[in-house]
Design a protein around this motif. Sequence first.
Motif, short mmCIF file in Angstrom:
data_model
loop_
_atom_site.label_atom_id
_atom_site.label_comp_id
_atom_site.label_asym_id
_atom_site.label_seq_id
_atom_site.Cartn_x
_atom_site.Cartn_y
_atom_site.Cartn_z
N GLY A 47 10.49 88.07 -41.81
CA GLY A 47 9.86 88.12 -43.12
C GLY A 47 8.56 88.91 -43.04
N THR A 48 7.85 88.92 -44.14
CA THR A 48 6.55 89.59 -44.17
C THR A 48 5.61 89.00 -43.13
OG1 THR A 48 6.81 90.16 -46.50
CG2 THR A 48 4.55 90.07 -45.66
N SER A 50 6.35 87.69 -40.44
CA SER A 50 6.88 87.93 -39.09
C SER A 50 6.45 89.30 -38.56
CB SER A 50 8.41 87.89 -39.10
OG SER A 50 8.91 86.79 -39.82
N GLU A 51 5.66 90.04 -39.34
CA GLU A 51 5.37 91.44 -38.97
C GLU A 51 6.67 92.22 -38.78
OE1 GLU A 51 1.81 91.72 -36.08
OE2 GLU A 51 2.34 89.59 -35.98
N ALA A 52 7.67 91.85 -39.56
CA ALA A 52 9.00 92.43 -39.35
C ALA A 52 8.99 93.93 -39.54
CB ALA A 52 9.99 91.81 -40.32
N ASN A 53 8.16 94.40 -40.47
CA ASN A 53 8.16 95.83 -40.71
C ASN A 53 7.34 96.59 -39.68
OD1 ASN A 53 9.95 96.14 -42.99
ND2 ASN A 53 8.50 94.79 -44.01
N SER A 54 6.78 95.88 -38.73
CA SER A 54 6.16 96.52 -37.57
C SER A 54 7.11 96.57 -36.37
CB SER A 54 4.87 95.78 -37.19
OG SER A 54 3.96 95.78 -38.27
N LEU A 55 8.36 96.13 -36.60
CA LEU A 55 9.38 96.12 -35.53
C LEU A 55 10.47 97.14 -35.84
CD1 LEU A 55 10.00 92.24 -35.36
CD2 LEU A 55 8.65 93.60 -33.74
N SER A 56 11.02 97.75 -34.82
CA SER A 56 12.17 98.64 -35.02
C SER A 56 13.43 97.80 -35.24
CB SER A 56 12.35 99.55 -33.81
OG SER A 56 12.81 98.79 -32.71
N VAL A 57 14.46 98.43 -35.74
CA VAL A 57 15.74 97.73 -35.93
C VAL A 57 16.27 97.22 -34.59
CG1 VAL A 57 18.14 98.01 -36.67
CG2 VAL A 57 16.30 99.00 -38.03
N CYS A 84 13.36 100.47 -45.36
CA CYS A 84 13.22 101.65 -46.22
C CYS A 84 14.48 102.50 -46.21
CB CYS A 84 12.04 102.50 -45.76
SG CYS A 84 10.45 101.81 -46.18
#
Lengths: 308, 308
Positions: A47-48, A50-57, A84
């Motif tokens: 989630g937000t 979780s710093e998820a968008n700072s992690l690669s897939v 994105c």
Amino acid sequence: MTNVPRMAGVLAPVVTPFGADLAPDPERFVRQCRWLLSQNVGLAIFGTNSEANSLSVDEKIELIDRLVAAGLDPTRMMPGTGCCALTDSVRLTAHAVKVGCGGVLMLPPFYYKGVSDEGLFRSFAEVIERVGDARLRVYVYHIPPVSHVPITLKLMERLLDRYPAQVAGMKDSGGDWGNTKAFLDAFASAGFDVFVGSETYLLRNMRSGGAGCVSATANVNPGAIGRLYDTWRNEGADAQQGRLDAIRDVFQKFPMIPALKAAIAHHARDGGWATLRPPLVALTAAQASALTGKLEALGFTMPGLDPC
Amino acid sequence: MTNVPRMAGVLAPVVTPFGADLAPDPERFVRQCRWLLSQNVGLAIFGTNSEANSLSVDEKIELIDRLVAAGLDPTRMMPGTGCCALTDSVRLTAHAVKVGCGGVLMLPPFYYKGVSDEGLFRSFAEVIERVGDARLRVYVYHIPPVSHVPITLKLMERLLDRYPAQVAGMKDSGGDWGNTKAFLDAFASAGFDVFVGSETYLLRNMRSGGAGCVSATANVNPGAIGRLYDTWRNEGADAQQGRLDAIRDVFQKFPMIPALKAAIAHHARDGGWATLRPPLVALTAAQASALTGKLEALGFTMPGLDPC
């Protein structure tokens, strides 16, 4: 159509531990998720908070796989899988479904702003169609203060109309109860599950036909938030809500994600938990000390969180 | 330290062609890039107008590799390599340096909002340090209307102080000439290269010590924009600027990225160019016809763009 149980209750957007090299730390992650499940809180990993968008897939897939390999129940997992890039969202969502996750929390693609409902509809539709699995349950993620890409009632109506089995609900992190209520009024009676993005609204949400909450502070105060969910119909629920709000107020005096990690570091006696990936930064020592002091003054504990 | 020539002049944030299956189309992409170079316009591939954030890192690496394999000059390439995830930015930036790109255009991580300059400094610093290559030239990308994460003068000062060889310049797409001027005044005399994000400001930028522009409409009007860059000191430059503005005004009456693709589809007689990845959607037939009509009324052509 397979018979997937609906997700409900309280979930934590699990904070992601990092090593000194800023790589995700799967051991700490598994331990934390196991503790959260023991507190009867589900796992909204990635989630937000979780710093998820700072992690690669790839990093996210590795972390899911580690949880599953450790024997944690995937039906209690609602990973964030909206990226994105269409191809990233498809890949991550397909993986979540493959390992049996109970649902996925899906951000709209969030780089381009002012996009049309038509474009957002196509984004979600392409992911659902390409994953092409009857087990997929999507919870659409409305968090305009961060994404700047809101989810409208009209868009949700269209998604539900086209994908009634796949579009299972939403998380509303807009912080506007009027908006949550509008979605509840429009869709809850048809079985659409609304999770609020903060326990601040948990009691109101349950009284209005909601399904639960996915809240930052469920990372640190899971037992008490879970208790309100279990007993919201009982006398004393309002007093419980008041106590939850007091704890949350303390966290809200600080940057939330660093504060969650500082609290875990303190209570687990594990300073490594305080690390964040840029662009986020840890609390200063003074901030961390102020946070734990204020929490102690309220009698806050994290029972069962093992020191490592 | 190797002796890398500075990038300068006009670059196009090259629009990315997609097939009917929404996969990037490397053949059309190579052809378009070759045409842009023939018009003396550099290749800012993977910019905002490239729908870069709708592509996975793997898709971007494949497209760079196809350009290089086709013999296009990597020193004319300034790929966008700034992603939300640190590890993605590092991987893509390292690849761009490895194949010899003249520079990279780096967005800050753009999911989290209201982040500190300290956090942004660490983001850029981690990428620069981890790529660890003296050939790296970073152009920092300021585009607050889309990223909602502005780049401040103080942040740039700190980056330049720490990484004087790596931090080569910026692209300012904020649309606020006062901001551009402040960066020029603060840093241009020390060799910091400011590219404006629209040819609207090209003449002003050159007269104030700037390096050029990276502009959406360089995708469709490269020759004329390149001419103003080549002759900005000459008499008649203001009249040239006026003609560029008139063409840009037409595009700005429509959603920009779909309009660029519609114009290319029309002039290259290749309807496939009109495809966009969600969340963006193509112009309607009526919009496309209105666009091309307005452009024809101004005598607009795309000389040398081969029909396929």
